[in-house]
Design a protein around this motif. Structure first.
Motif, mmCIF file in Angstrom:
data_model
loop_
_atom_site.group_PDB
_atom_site.id
_atom_site.type_symbol
_atom_site.label_atom_id
_atom_site.label_comp_id
_atom_site.label_asym_id
_atom_site.label_seq_id
_atom_site.Cartn_x
_atom_site.Cartn_y
_atom_site.Cartn_z
ATOM 1 N N SER A 153 -12.798 0.736 -1.608
ATOM 2 C CA SER A 153 -13.536 0.089 -2.698
ATOM 3 C C SER A 153 -12.632 -0.662 -3.680
ATOM 4 C CB SER A 153 -14.373 1.118 -3.456
ATOM 5 O OG SER A 153 -13.538 2.013 -4.174
ATOM 6 N N ASP A 154 -11.343 -0.290 -3.754
ATOM 7 C CA ASP A 154 -10.399 -0.925 -4.677
ATOM 8 C C ASP A 154 -9.039 -0.970 -3.990
ATOM 9 O OD1 ASP A 154 -8.539 -1.560 -6.664
ATOM 10 O OD2 ASP A 154 -9.561 -0.399 -8.204
ATOM 11 N N PRO A 155 -8.826 -1.992 -3.139
ATOM 12 C CA PRO A 155 -7.587 -2.038 -2.351
ATOM 13 C C PRO A 155 -6.319 -2.110 -3.194
ATOM 14 C CG PRO A 155 -9.089 -3.822 -1.716
ATOM 15 C CD PRO A 155 -9.737 -3.072 -2.824
ATOM 16 N N THR A 156 -6.364 -2.770 -4.330
ATOM 17 C CA THR A 156 -5.160 -2.891 -5.166
ATOM 18 C C THR A 156 -4.745 -1.537 -5.711
ATOM 19 O OG1 THR A 156 -5.778 -5.154 -5.738
ATOM 20 C CG2 THR A 156 -4.161 -4.067 -7.156
ATOM 21 N N THR A 157 -5.702 -0.790 -6.250
ATOM 22 C CA THR A 157 -5.393 0.541 -6.781
ATOM 23 C C THR A 157 -4.958 1.462 -5.654
ATOM 24 O OG1 THR A 157 -6.904 0.243 -8.639
ATOM 25 C CG2 THR A 157 -6.316 2.508 -8.061
ATOM 26 N N ARG A 158 -5.636 1.376 -4.528
ATOM 27 C CA ARG A 158 -5.271 2.204 -3.376
ATOM 28 C C ARG A 158 -3.815 1.957 -2.971
ATOM 29 N NH1 ARG A 158 -7.613 4.869 1.034
ATOM 30 N NH2 ARG A 158 -6.394 4.684 2.950
ATOM 31 N N LEU A 159 -3.430 0.693 -2.843
ATOM 32 C CA LEU A 159 -2.051 0.365 -2.458
ATOM 33 C C LEU A 159 -1.046 0.872 -3.485
ATOM 34 C CD1 LEU A 159 -2.500 -3.245 -1.026
ATOM 35 C CD2 LEU A 159 -1.933 -1.162 0.245
ATOM 36 N N LEU A 160 -1.387 0.762 -4.767
ATOM 37 C CA LEU A 160 -0.507 1.271 -5.818
ATOM 38 C C LEU A 160 -0.311 2.774 -5.676
ATOM 39 C CD1 LEU A 160 1.103 1.084 -8.453
ATOM 40 C CD2 LEU A 160 -1.089 1.265 -9.679
ATOM 41 N N LEU A 161 -1.403 3.495 -5.475
ATOM 42 C CA LEU A 161 -1.310 4.955 -5.354
ATOM 43 C C LEU A 161 -0.544 5.370 -4.107
ATOM 44 C CD1 LEU A 161 -4.906 5.955 -6.542
ATOM 45 C CD2 LEU A 161 -2.788 5.869 -7.883
ATOM 46 N N VAL A 162 -0.718 4.644 -3.013
ATOM 47 C CA VAL A 162 0.038 4.930 -1.787
ATOM 48 C C VAL A 162 1.527 4.720 -2.036
ATOM 49 C CG1 VAL A 162 0.490 4.116 0.572
ATOM 50 C CG2 VAL A 162 -1.873 4.483 -0.193
ATOM 51 N N LYS A 163 1.856 3.635 -2.737
ATOM 52 C CA LYS A 163 3.254 3.325 -3.056
ATOM 53 C C LYS A 163 3.877 4.442 -3.905
ATOM 54 C CE LYS A 163 5.786 -0.378 -5.441
ATOM 55 N NZ LYS A 163 5.606 -1.683 -6.103
ATOM 56 N N ILE A 164 3.148 4.887 -4.923
ATOM 57 C CA ILE A 164 3.656 5.955 -5.788
ATOM 58 C C ILE A 164 3.776 7.258 -5.004
ATOM 59 C CG2 ILE A 164 3.135 7.395 -7.808
ATOM 60 C CD1 ILE A 164 1.844 4.879 -9.078
ATOM 61 N N MET A 165 2.775 7.577 -4.190
ATOM 62 C CA MET A 165 2.804 8.827 -3.433
ATOM 63 C C MET A 165 4.006 8.878 -2.491
ATOM 64 S SD MET A 165 -0.178 10.730 -1.228
ATOM 65 C CE MET A 165 0.069 9.963 0.355
ATOM 66 N N ALA A 166 4.372 7.752 -1.910
ATOM 67 C CA ALA A 166 5.537 7.723 -1.013
ATOM 68 C C ALA A 166 6.806 8.128 -1.763
ATOM 69 C CB ALA A 166 5.691 6.337 -0.397
ATOM 70 N N VAL A 167 6.940 7.679 -2.994
ATOM 71 C CA VAL A 167 8.114 8.053 -3.799
ATOM 72 C C VAL A 167 8.046 9.525 -4.181
ATOM 73 C CG1 VAL A 167 9.409 7.583 -5.921
ATOM 74 C CG2 VAL A 167 8.397 5.691 -4.639
ATOM 75 N N GLU A 168 6.856 10.009 -4.502
ATOM 76 C CA GLU A 168 6.705 11.428 -4.835
ATOM 77 C C GLU A 168 7.088 12.306 -3.639
ATOM 78 O OE1 GLU A 168 6.527 11.875 -7.821
ATOM 79 O OE2 GLU A 168 5.190 10.429 -8.740
ATOM 80 N N GLU A 169 6.767 11.857 -2.434
ATOM 81 C CA GLU A 169 7.165 12.606 -1.236
ATOM 82 C C GLU A 169 8.682 12.640 -1.097
ATOM 83 O OE1 GLU A 169 4.849 10.612 1.780
ATOM 84 O OE2 GLU A 169 3.111 11.906 1.417
ATOM 85 N N GLU A 170 9.345 11.531 -1.413
ATOM 86 C CA GLU A 170 10.815 11.510 -1.403
ATOM 87 C C GLU A 170 11.361 12.479 -2.442
ATOM 88 O OE1 GLU A 170 12.302 7.534 -1.910
ATOM 89 O OE2 GLU A 170 11.026 6.756 -0.303
ATOM 90 N N HIS A 171 10.748 12.505 -3.622
ATOM 91 C CA HIS A 171 11.180 13.431 -4.678
ATOM 92 C C HIS A 171 11.054 14.882 -4.216
ATOM 93 C CE1 HIS A 171 10.373 10.464 -8.251
ATOM 94 N NE2 HIS A 171 11.306 10.025 -7.423
#
Length: 180
Positions: A153-171
């Motif tokens: 429903s909101d591809p821009t927000t979804r992509l942002l959250l995916v990007k942040i989650m990837a960094v959180e997984e690295e952390h």
């Protein structure tokens, strides 16, 4: 014989009226009539994520400044790096909230109540690392659920959250590697 000319026709399925309607309601900024997300719900999720990132910045900064000993130099460096990355995440979230015509909530009086993660004041490095690993795992699960709820429903927000989650997984991996 092949036709090498290109057609200027609009592809099937493209709603030119909706595209042209995007020129209306300029006060809505990036939010066009075609936005399909539940803006109120998305803004609430983003403000919850913002609160979480702000608490994580404070926790990592405290750990950075209070960890001592030459044997803890690597942990100290990781804490600072993560604090800076969490600040970047907070900035991205605040920017997206504004793009969606919302207001980022930086109110310190309600910060912990809105955050998914906890603050920590451990005094030993292993306690700090453990608290950060827990917070990263909490953030990962929160982002996963937000991504799932937003769906397409909101591809821009979804992509942002995916990007942040990837960094959180690295952390989380970094903190796990620091556990003794």
């Amino acid at each position: 014989m092949s036709d090498t000319t290109t057609s200027n026709a609009i592809p099937a399925g493209i709603d030119t009226a909706a595209i042209r309607a995007a020129a209306q309601n300029l006060d809505d900024g990036a939010v066009t009539a075609g936005y399909r997300g539940d803006r109120g719900a998305v803004l609430a999720m983003l403000n919850g994520a913002l609160a979480t990132e702000l608490v994580c910045i404070l926790r990592y900064k405290r750990h950075y400044y209070t960890v001592t000993g030459p044997q803890n130099g690597h942990a100290k460096a990781e804490f600072l790096e993560h604090a800076l990355q969490e600040q970047e995440h907070a900035d991205w979230l605040a920017e997206r909230i504004v793009q969606l015509n919302g207001e980022p909530d930086f109110n310190p009086a309600t910060l912990l109540g809105r955050s998914h993660a906890e603050y920590d004041d451990s005094s030993n490095v292993q306690g700090m690392v453990r608290a950060n690993l827990i917070a990263e795992r909490v953030a990962i699960e929160a982002y996963r659920q937000m991504i799932e709820q937003i769906g397409d429903s909101d591809p821009t927000t979804r992509l942002l959250l995916v990007k942040i989650m990837a960094v959180e997984e690295e952390h989380a991996e970094d903190m796990r590697d620091l556990l003794e």
